[in-house]
Design a protein around this motif. Structure first.
Motif, PDB file in Angstrom:
ATOM      1  N   MET A 161     -73.156 -38.382  11.229  1.00 30.72           N
ATOM      2  CA  MET A 161     -73.620 -37.130  10.697  1.00 30.72           C
ATOM      3  C   MET A 161     -73.768 -37.264   9.181  1.00 30.72           C
ATOM      4  O   MET A 161     -72.883 -37.742   8.500  1.00 30.72           O
ATOM      5  N   SER A 162     -74.899 -36.841   8.677  1.00 30.32           N
ATOM      6  CA  SER A 162     -75.149 -36.849   7.243  1.00 30.32           C
ATOM      7  C   SER A 162     -74.181 -35.890   6.561  1.00 30.32           C
ATOM      8  O   SER A 162     -73.780 -34.879   7.135  1.00 30.32           O
ATOM      9  N   SER A 163     -73.824 -36.239   5.314  1.00 31.49           N
ATOM     10  CA  SER A 163     -72.925 -35.361   4.576  1.00 31.49           C
ATOM     11  C   SER A 163     -73.156 -35.523   3.082  1.00 31.49           C
ATOM     12  O   SER A 163     -73.744 -36.504   2.627  1.00 31.49           O
ATOM     13  N   LEU A 164     -72.666 -34.543   2.332  1.00 27.70           N
ATOM     14  CA  LEU A 164     -72.691 -34.577   0.875  1.00 27.70           C
ATOM     15  C   LEU A 164     -71.305 -34.232   0.380  1.00 27.70           C
ATOM     16  O   LEU A 164     -70.781 -33.156   0.690  1.00 27.70           O
ATOM     17  N   SER A 165     -70.697 -35.148  -0.365  1.00 29.80           N
ATOM     18  CA  SER A 165     -69.405 -34.896  -1.005  1.00 29.80           C
ATOM     19  C   SER A 165     -69.657 -34.798  -2.500  1.00 29.80           C
ATOM     20  O   SER A 165     -70.277 -35.688  -3.086  1.00 29.80           O
ATOM     21  N   VAL A 166     -69.183 -33.697  -3.103  1.00 33.07           N
ATOM     22  CA  VAL A 166     -69.400 -33.452  -4.525  1.00 33.07           C
ATOM     23  C   VAL A 166     -68.066 -33.599  -5.246  1.00 33.07           C
ATOM     24  O   VAL A 166     -67.079 -32.949  -4.891  1.00 33.07           O
ATOM     25  N   TYR A 167     -68.056 -34.465  -6.266  1.00 28.46           N
ATOM     26  CA  TYR A 167     -66.855 -34.749  -7.044  1.00 28.46           C
ATOM     27  C   TYR A 167     -67.092 -34.410  -8.512  1.00 28.46           C
ATOM     28  O   TYR A 167     -68.205 -34.587  -9.018  1.00 28.46           O
ATOM     29  N   HIS A 168     -66.043 -34.009  -9.198  1.00 35.21           N
ATOM     30  CA  HIS A 168     -66.096 -33.993 -10.663  1.00 35.21           C
ATOM     31  C   HIS A 168     -65.740 -35.407 -11.096  1.00 35.21           C
ATOM     32  O   HIS A 168     -64.934 -36.085 -10.442  1.00 35.21           O
ATOM     33  N   VAL A 169     -66.324 -35.894 -12.176  1.00 33.91           N
ATOM     34  CA  VAL A 169     -66.080 -37.277 -12.592  1.00 33.91           C
ATOM     35  C   VAL A 169     -64.606 -37.547 -12.876  1.00 33.91           C
ATOM     36  O   VAL A 169     -64.154 -38.691 -12.788  1.00 33.91           O
ATOM     37  N   SER A 170     -63.832 -36.503 -13.180  1.00 37.47           N
ATOM     38  CA  SER A 170     -62.409 -36.686 -13.490  1.00 37.47           C
ATOM     39  C   SER A 170     -61.529 -36.752 -12.248  1.00 37.47           C
ATOM     40  O   SER A 170     -60.345 -37.083 -12.350  1.00 37.47           O
TER      41      SER A 170
ATOM     42  N   CYS B  84     -76.359 -40.948   4.034  1.00 41.15           N
ATOM     43  CA  CYS B  84     -77.670 -40.869   4.681  1.00 41.15           C
ATOM     44  C   CYS B  84     -77.620 -41.655   5.981  1.00 41.15           C
ATOM     45  O   CYS B  84     -77.092 -42.768   6.024  1.00 41.15           O
ATOM     46  N   GLU B  85     -78.201 -41.049   7.009  1.00 41.18           N
ATOM     47  CA  GLU B  85     -78.261 -41.683   8.313  1.00 41.18           C
ATOM     48  C   GLU B  85     -79.688 -41.661   8.828  1.00 41.18           C
ATOM     49  O   GLU B  85     -80.586 -41.102   8.174  1.00 41.18           O
ATOM     50  N   LYS B  86     -79.896 -42.256   9.992  1.00 41.21           N
ATOM     51  CA  LYS B  86     -81.216 -42.276  10.610  1.00 41.21           C
ATOM     52  C   LYS B  86     -81.825 -40.882  10.562  1.00 41.21           C
ATOM     53  O   LYS B  86     -81.149 -39.903  10.855  1.00 41.21           O
ATOM     54  N   ASN B  87     -83.084 -40.813  10.171  1.00 44.44           N
ATOM     55  CA  ASN B  87     -83.890 -39.594  10.042  1.00 44.44           C
ATOM     56  C   ASN B  87     -83.792 -38.930   8.674  1.00 44.44           C
ATOM     57  O   ASN B  87     -84.500 -37.968   8.414  1.00 44.44           O
TER      58      ASN B  87
END
Length: 181
Positions: A1-10, A127-130
Protein backbone atom coordinates in the motif's frame (compact mmCIF):
# COMPACT_ATOMS: atom_id res chain seq x y z
CA UNK A 1 0.00 0.00 0.00
CA UNK A 2 1.31 3.42 -0.95
CA UNK A 3 1.95 5.80 1.92
CA UNK A 4 3.32 9.22 2.81
CA UNK A 5 5.23 9.79 6.05
CA UNK A 6 5.92 13.43 6.91
CA UNK A 7 8.83 14.26 9.22
CA UNK A 8 10.28 17.45 10.60
CA UNK A 9 14.02 17.48 9.85
CA UNK A 10 14.73 17.57 13.61
CA UNK A 11 12.79 14.35 14.32
CA UNK A 12 13.82 11.71 11.77
CA UNK A 13 12.68 8.85 14.02
CA UNK A 14 9.11 10.06 14.47
CA UNK A 15 6.81 11.09 11.62
CA UNK A 16 4.38 13.95 12.25
CA UNK A 17 1.81 12.07 10.20
CA UNK A 18 1.42 8.98 8.05
CA UNK A 19 -1.11 8.99 5.23
CA UNK A 20 -2.37 6.00 3.23
CA UNK A 21 -5.36 7.32 1.26
CA UNK A 22 -4.63 8.44 -2.29
CA UNK A 23 -6.52 11.72 -1.89
CA UNK A 24 -4.66 12.63 1.33
CA UNK A 25 -1.26 11.78 -0.15
CA UNK A 26 -2.00 13.69 -3.36
CA UNK A 27 -3.33 16.82 -1.63
CA UNK A 28 -0.46 16.98 0.88
CA UNK A 29 2.15 16.67 -1.88
CA UNK A 30 0.28 19.09 -4.15
CA UNK A 31 0.81 21.82 -1.53
CA UNK A 32 4.47 21.65 -2.61
CA UNK A 33 3.91 21.32 -6.34
CA UNK A 34 4.46 17.55 -6.32
CA UNK A 35 2.01 15.48 -8.33
CA UNK A 36 0.86 12.07 -7.12
CA UNK A 37 -1.67 9.96 -8.95
CA UNK A 38 -2.62 6.36 -9.46
CA UNK A 39 -2.67 4.96 -12.98
CA UNK A 40 -3.22 1.41 -14.10
CA UNK A 41 -0.09 -0.56 -14.89
CA UNK A 42 -1.91 -3.00 -17.13
CA UNK A 43 0.94 -4.74 -18.93
CA UNK A 44 2.72 -7.43 -16.98
CA UNK A 45 6.42 -6.69 -16.62
CA UNK A 46 8.79 -8.07 -14.05
CA UNK A 47 11.78 -6.46 -12.35
CA UNK A 48 14.81 -7.08 -14.50
CA UNK A 49 12.83 -6.55 -17.73
CA UNK A 50 14.71 -4.60 -20.39
CA UNK A 51 14.06 -0.95 -21.13
CA UNK A 52 12.82 -1.88 -24.61
CA UNK A 53 10.29 -4.40 -23.23
CA UNK A 54 8.89 -1.93 -20.69
CA UNK A 55 8.65 0.99 -23.10
CA UNK A 56 6.92 -1.20 -25.69
CA UNK A 57 4.43 -2.43 -23.07
CA UNK A 58 3.60 1.12 -21.92
CA UNK A 59 4.03 3.13 -25.13
CA UNK A 60 0.46 4.51 -25.00
CA UNK A 61 0.85 5.87 -21.43
CA UNK A 62 4.33 7.23 -22.21
CA UNK A 63 3.12 9.01 -25.34
CA UNK A 64 0.23 10.53 -23.40
CA UNK A 65 2.52 11.94 -20.70
CA UNK A 66 5.05 13.21 -23.21
CA UNK A 67 2.36 14.94 -25.28
CA UNK A 68 0.40 16.39 -22.36
CA UNK A 69 3.35 17.55 -20.30
CA UNK A 70 6.08 18.16 -22.85
CA UNK A 71 8.56 15.55 -21.66
CA UNK A 72 11.25 14.73 -24.20
CA UNK A 73 13.16 11.81 -22.69
CA UNK A 74 12.05 8.46 -21.32
CA UNK A 75 14.05 5.69 -19.71
CA UNK A 76 13.39 2.73 -17.48
CA UNK A 77 14.99 1.60 -14.29
CA UNK A 78 14.31 -2.07 -13.69
CA UNK A 79 16.05 -3.93 -10.91
CA UNK A 80 15.61 -7.18 -9.12
CA UNK A 81 17.43 -8.70 -6.17
CA UNK A 82 19.95 -10.41 -8.49
CA UNK A 83 21.09 -7.26 -10.30
CA UNK A 84 24.93 -7.20 -10.18
CA UNK A 85 25.11 -3.44 -9.48
CA UNK A 86 22.23 -3.16 -7.02
CA UNK A 87 24.39 -1.96 -4.10
CA UNK A 88 26.20 0.61 -6.26
CA UNK A 89 22.93 1.96 -7.72
CA UNK A 90 21.26 2.07 -4.32
CA UNK A 91 24.14 4.10 -2.88
CA UNK A 92 24.03 6.54 -5.82
CA UNK A 93 20.29 7.23 -5.50
CA UNK A 94 20.44 7.49 -1.68
CA UNK A 95 22.51 10.67 -1.86
CA UNK A 96 20.35 13.79 -1.72
CA UNK A 97 20.23 15.47 -5.11
CA UNK A 98 18.08 17.65 -7.33
CA UNK A 99 17.47 18.10 -11.04
CA UNK A 100 17.23 21.19 -13.23
CA UNK A 101 14.08 19.69 -14.77
CA UNK A 102 11.00 17.84 -13.59
CA UNK A 103 11.28 14.16 -12.86
CA UNK A 104 8.36 11.79 -13.32
CA UNK A 105 8.24 8.16 -12.27
CA UNK A 106 5.50 5.71 -13.13
CA UNK A 107 5.89 2.51 -11.11
CA UNK A 108 4.74 -0.45 -13.21
CA UNK A 109 6.03 -3.18 -10.87
CA UNK A 110 7.32 -3.46 -7.33
CA UNK A 111 8.00 -0.54 -5.02
CA UNK A 112 10.48 2.13 -3.95
CA UNK A 113 10.78 4.90 -1.35
CA UNK A 114 10.96 8.34 -2.96
CA UNK A 115 11.89 10.91 -0.31
CA UNK A 116 11.59 14.68 -0.74
CA UNK A 117 13.35 17.33 1.37
CA UNK A 118 11.29 20.52 1.24
CA UNK A 119 12.18 23.35 3.63
CA UNK A 120 12.16 21.95 7.18
CA UNK A 121 10.24 18.79 6.28
CA UNK A 122 10.93 15.41 4.75
CA UNK A 123 8.19 13.62 2.80
CA UNK A 124 8.81 9.87 2.42
CA UNK A 125 6.55 8.54 -0.34
CA UNK A 126 6.33 4.77 -0.57
CA UNK A 127 5.50 4.28 -4.24
CA UNK A 128 4.11 1.00 -5.48
CA UNK A 129 2.80 -0.44 -8.73
CA UNK A 130 0.37 2.01 -10.38
CA UNK A 131 1.80 5.11 -8.64
CA UNK A 132 2.80 8.13 -10.71
CA UNK A 133 4.87 10.79 -8.96
CA UNK A 134 5.91 14.07 -10.56
CA UNK A 135 8.63 16.04 -8.78
CA UNK A 136 9.24 19.65 -9.83
CA UNK A 137 12.69 20.84 -10.89
CA UNK A 138 14.92 21.90 -8.01
CA UNK A 139 13.26 19.69 -5.39
CA UNK A 140 15.84 17.99 -3.18
CA UNK A 141 15.22 14.27 -2.91
CA UNK A 142 16.63 10.75 -2.77
CA UNK A 143 15.37 7.32 -3.69
CA UNK A 144 15.72 4.02 -1.87
CA UNK A 145 15.16 0.78 -3.73
CA UNK A 146 15.97 -1.34 -0.68
CA UNK A 147 18.73 -3.83 -0.10
CA UNK A 148 16.90 -6.35 -2.29
CA UNK A 149 15.38 -4.21 -5.07
CA UNK A 150 12.22 -5.31 -6.82
CA UNK A 151 10.75 -2.61 -9.04
CA UNK A 152 10.28 -1.23 -12.53
CA UNK A 153 9.79 2.51 -12.98
CA UNK A 154 9.37 4.49 -16.17
CA UNK A 155 11.11 7.86 -15.84
CA UNK A 156 10.30 10.93 -17.92
CA UNK A 157 12.29 14.16 -18.11
CA UNK A 158 12.19 17.60 -19.71
CA UNK A 159 15.93 17.31 -20.35
CA UNK A 160 17.04 15.43 -23.50
CA UNK A 161 20.01 14.08 -21.50
CA UNK A 162 17.71 12.21 -19.11
CA UNK A 163 18.77 11.66 -15.51
CA UNK A 164 21.23 14.43 -14.64
CA UNK A 165 21.59 15.04 -10.92
CA UNK A 166 23.23 17.78 -8.90
CA UNK A 167 24.21 16.27 -5.56
CA UNK A 168 23.80 18.54 -2.53
CA UNK A 169 26.58 16.97 -0.46
CA UNK A 170 24.28 16.89 2.58
CA UNK A 171 23.97 13.65 4.50
CA UNK A 172 20.32 14.14 5.52
CA UNK A 173 19.24 10.89 3.86
CA UNK A 174 21.36 8.94 6.34
CA UNK A 175 19.13 10.07 9.21
CA UNK A 176 15.74 9.01 7.89
CA UNK A 177 14.15 5.57 7.57
CA UNK A 178 15.03 3.49 4.55
CA UNK A 179 12.96 1.04 2.58
CA UNK A 180 12.55 -2.14 4.60
CA UNK A 181 12.72 -5.33 2.56
Amino acid sequence: MSSLSVYHVSTPDLPNKVLTHLEDIASTLAEHGVGFDRWQATASVTPGASQEEVIAAYQVQIDKLMTERGYVTVDVISLDRDHPKKAELRAKFLDEHQHAEDEVRFFVAGRGLFTLHIDDYVYAVLCEKNDLISVPAGTRHWFDMGEYPHFVAIRLFNNPEGWVATFTGEQIADHFPRLED
